[in-house]
Motif scaffolding. Structure first.
Motif, PDB file in Angstrom:
ATOM      1  N   ALA A 100       0.843  -1.182   0.000  1.00  0.00           N
ATOM      2  CA  ALA A 100       0.000   0.000   0.000  1.00  0.00           C
ATOM      3  C   ALA A 100       0.885   1.241   0.000  1.00  0.00           C
ATOM      4  N   VAL A 101       0.486   2.225  -0.761  1.00  0.00           N
ATOM      5  CA  VAL A 101       1.266   3.445  -0.874  1.00  0.00           C
ATOM      6  C   VAL A 101       0.795   4.433   0.183  1.00  0.00           C
ATOM      7  N   PRO A 102       1.670   4.846   1.092  1.00  0.00           N
ATOM      8  CA  PRO A 102       1.243   5.827   2.096  1.00  0.00           C
ATOM      9  C   PRO A 102       1.178   7.227   1.488  1.00  0.00           C
ATOM     10  N   VAL A 103       0.076   7.916   1.746  1.00  0.00           N
ATOM     11  CA  VAL A 103      -0.161   9.262   1.218  1.00  0.00           C
ATOM     12  C   VAL A 103      -0.624  10.171   2.352  1.00  0.00           C
ATOM     13  N   GLU A 104      -0.665  11.449   2.086  1.00  0.00           N
ATOM     14  CA  GLU A 104      -1.226  12.383   3.060  1.00  0.00           C
ATOM     15  C   GLU A 104      -2.741  12.372   2.922  1.00  0.00           C
ATOM     16  N   GLY A 105      -3.438  12.677   4.009  1.00  0.00           N
ATOM     17  CA  GLY A 105      -4.888  12.673   3.918  1.00  0.00           C
ATOM     18  C   GLY A 105      -5.577  12.986   5.221  1.00  0.00           C
ATOM     19  N   ILE A 106      -6.902  12.964   5.147  1.00  0.00           N
ATOM     20  CA  ILE A 106      -7.768  13.219   6.303  1.00  0.00           C
ATOM     21  C   ILE A 106      -8.796  12.097   6.363  1.00  0.00           C
ATOM     22  N   ILE A 107      -8.949  11.510   7.545  1.00  0.00           N
ATOM     23  CA  ILE A 107      -9.974  10.491   7.768  1.00  0.00           C
ATOM     24  C   ILE A 107     -11.138  11.156   8.481  1.00  0.00           C
ATOM     25  N   TYR A 108     -12.334  11.061   7.883  1.00  0.00           N
ATOM     26  CA  TYR A 108     -13.547  11.609   8.488  1.00  0.00           C
ATOM     27  C   TYR A 108     -14.360  10.461   9.063  1.00  0.00           C
ATOM     28  N   PHE A 109     -14.729  10.582  10.348  1.00  0.00           N
ATOM     29  CA  PHE A 109     -15.489   9.543  11.025  1.00  0.00           C
ATOM     30  C   PHE A 109     -16.978   9.847  10.988  1.00  0.00           C
ATOM     31  N   LYS A 110     -17.793   8.810  11.159  1.00  0.00           N
ATOM     32  CA  LYS A 110     -19.248   8.962  11.131  1.00  0.00           C
ATOM     33  C   LYS A 110     -19.757   9.807  12.295  1.00  0.00           C
ATOM     34  N   GLU A 111     -19.022   9.827  13.387  1.00  0.00           N
ATOM     35  CA  GLU A 111     -19.446  10.596  14.560  1.00  0.00           C
ATOM     36  C   GLU A 111     -19.112  12.082  14.446  1.00  0.00           C
TER      37      GLU A 111
ATOM     38  N   LYS B  46     -15.917  13.513  13.960  1.00  0.00           N
ATOM     39  CA  LYS B  46     -14.512  13.869  14.165  1.00  0.00           C
ATOM     40  C   LYS B  46     -13.705  13.577  12.909  1.00  0.00           C
ATOM     41  N   SER B  47     -12.494  14.133  12.868  1.00  0.00           N
ATOM     42  CA  SER B  47     -11.589  13.848  11.756  1.00  0.00           C
ATOM     43  C   SER B  47     -10.149  13.805  12.280  1.00  0.00           C
ATOM     44  N   VAL B  48      -9.303  13.073  11.561  1.00  0.00           N
ATOM     45  CA  VAL B  48      -7.889  12.941  11.904  1.00  0.00           C
ATOM     46  C   VAL B  48      -7.098  13.239  10.638  1.00  0.00           C
ATOM     47  N   GLY B  49      -6.116  14.153  10.728  1.00  0.00           N
ATOM     48  CA  GLY B  49      -5.314  14.516   9.568  1.00  0.00           C
ATOM     49  C   GLY B  49      -3.931  13.901   9.604  1.00  0.00           C
ATOM     50  N   PHE B  50      -3.395  13.630   8.421  1.00  0.00           N
ATOM     51  CA  PHE B  50      -2.062  13.058   8.279  1.00  0.00           C
ATOM     52  C   PHE B  50      -1.314  13.839   7.200  1.00  0.00           C
ATOM     53  N   SER B  51      -0.240  14.515   7.592  1.00  0.00           N
ATOM     54  CA  SER B  51       0.580  15.260   6.639  1.00  0.00           C
ATOM     55  C   SER B  51       2.006  15.318   7.176  1.00  0.00           C
ATOM     56  N   GLY B  52       2.932  15.704   6.318  1.00  0.00           N
ATOM     57  CA  GLY B  52       4.328  15.741   6.729  1.00  0.00           C
ATOM     58  C   GLY B  52       4.867  14.342   6.933  1.00  0.00           C
TER      59      GLY B  52
ATOM     60  N   PRO C  88     -10.982   1.159  12.387  1.00  0.00           N
ATOM     61  CA  PRO C  88     -11.965   0.220  11.834  1.00  0.00           C
ATOM     62  C   PRO C  88     -12.762   0.859  10.689  1.00  0.00           C
ATOM     63  N   ALA C  89     -12.963   0.107   9.628  1.00  0.00           N
ATOM     64  CA  ALA C  89     -13.657   0.618   8.451  1.00  0.00           C
ATOM     65  C   ALA C  89     -15.101   1.013   8.762  1.00  0.00           C
ATOM     66  N   GLU C  90     -15.737   0.331   9.710  1.00  0.00           N
ATOM     67  CA  GLU C  90     -17.139   0.614  10.037  1.00  0.00           C
ATOM     68  C   GLU C  90     -17.328   1.997  10.652  1.00  0.00           C
ATOM     69  N   GLU C  91     -16.292   2.546  11.270  1.00  0.00           N
ATOM     70  CA  GLU C  91     -16.397   3.849  11.931  1.00  0.00           C
ATOM     71  C   GLU C  91     -16.077   5.024  11.006  1.00  0.00           C
ATOM     72  N   ILE C  92     -15.589   4.742   9.794  1.00  0.00           N
ATOM     73  CA  ILE C  92     -15.128   5.797   8.887  1.00  0.00           C
ATOM     74  C   ILE C  92     -16.220   6.169   7.900  1.00  0.00           C
ATOM     75  N   ASP C  93     -16.442   7.468   7.748  1.00  0.00           N
ATOM     76  CA  ASP C  93     -17.384   7.978   6.764  1.00  0.00           C
ATOM     77  C   ASP C  93     -16.714   8.100   5.401  1.00  0.00           C
ATOM     78  N   SER C  94     -15.546   8.740   5.354  1.00  0.00           N
ATOM     79  CA  SER C  94     -14.813   8.893   4.104  1.00  0.00           C
ATOM     80  C   SER C  94     -13.352   9.216   4.397  1.00  0.00           C
TER      81      SER C  94
END
Length: 134
Positions: free
Chosen positions: A21-32, A34-40, A70-76
């Motif tokens: 898998a290729v690691p990239v920068e991004g933001i995970i948005y949760f169904k609840e 919240k969001s978590v960002g990944f950069s640098g 977990p995939a079930e907790e992620i919106d996009s």
């Protein structure tokens, strides 16, 4: 001569059949909400099939920390290549299919792209064939 041929075969099988898998920068948005960002130095791996999302803190250091969401907790997931942050890709989890790339969206229609077992999606806006055996 046969040893060289054998080594070339082993090398080609390893290169073409095992794709990391290729690691990239991004933001995970949760169904609840919240969001978590990944950069640098923090990266997220583009998920495959319906699997959980893996992310790394300090990926280029010795103290690399792996996080699994977990995939079930992620919106996009919105992700981009570090060299081209203007080209962002959105991935959603579709039931029965797995992770899909949102090709475009309007208020009236959305189009998603997903890959079959012999194709993988990349951030370069194209699908790439992978090695498979029948």
């Amino acid at each position: 001569m046969s040893i060289k041929l054998f080594l070339i075969c082993v090398w080609s099988v390893g290169v073409f059949s095992v794709r990391a898998a290729v690691p990239v920068e991004g933001i995970i948005y949760f169904k609840e909400g919240k969001s978590v960002g990944f950069s640098g130095d923090h990266r997220v791996c583009i998920p495959k099939k319906g699997k959980d999302v893996k992310a790394f803190r300090g990926i280029f250091t010795r103290d690399k920390q792996k996080e699994v969401y977990p995939a079930e907790e992620i919106d996009s997931i919105v992700c981009w290549h570090p060299r081209t942050p203007e080209f962002r890709r959105k991935f959603i989890l579709a039931e029965g299919i797995g992770w899909c790339w949102q090709y475009f969206a309007t208020p009236h229609i959305e189009a998603y792209v997903y890959s079959g077992p012999a194709i993988s999606l990349s951030l370069k806006s194209r699908s790439e064939p992978t090695a498979c055996s029948k």
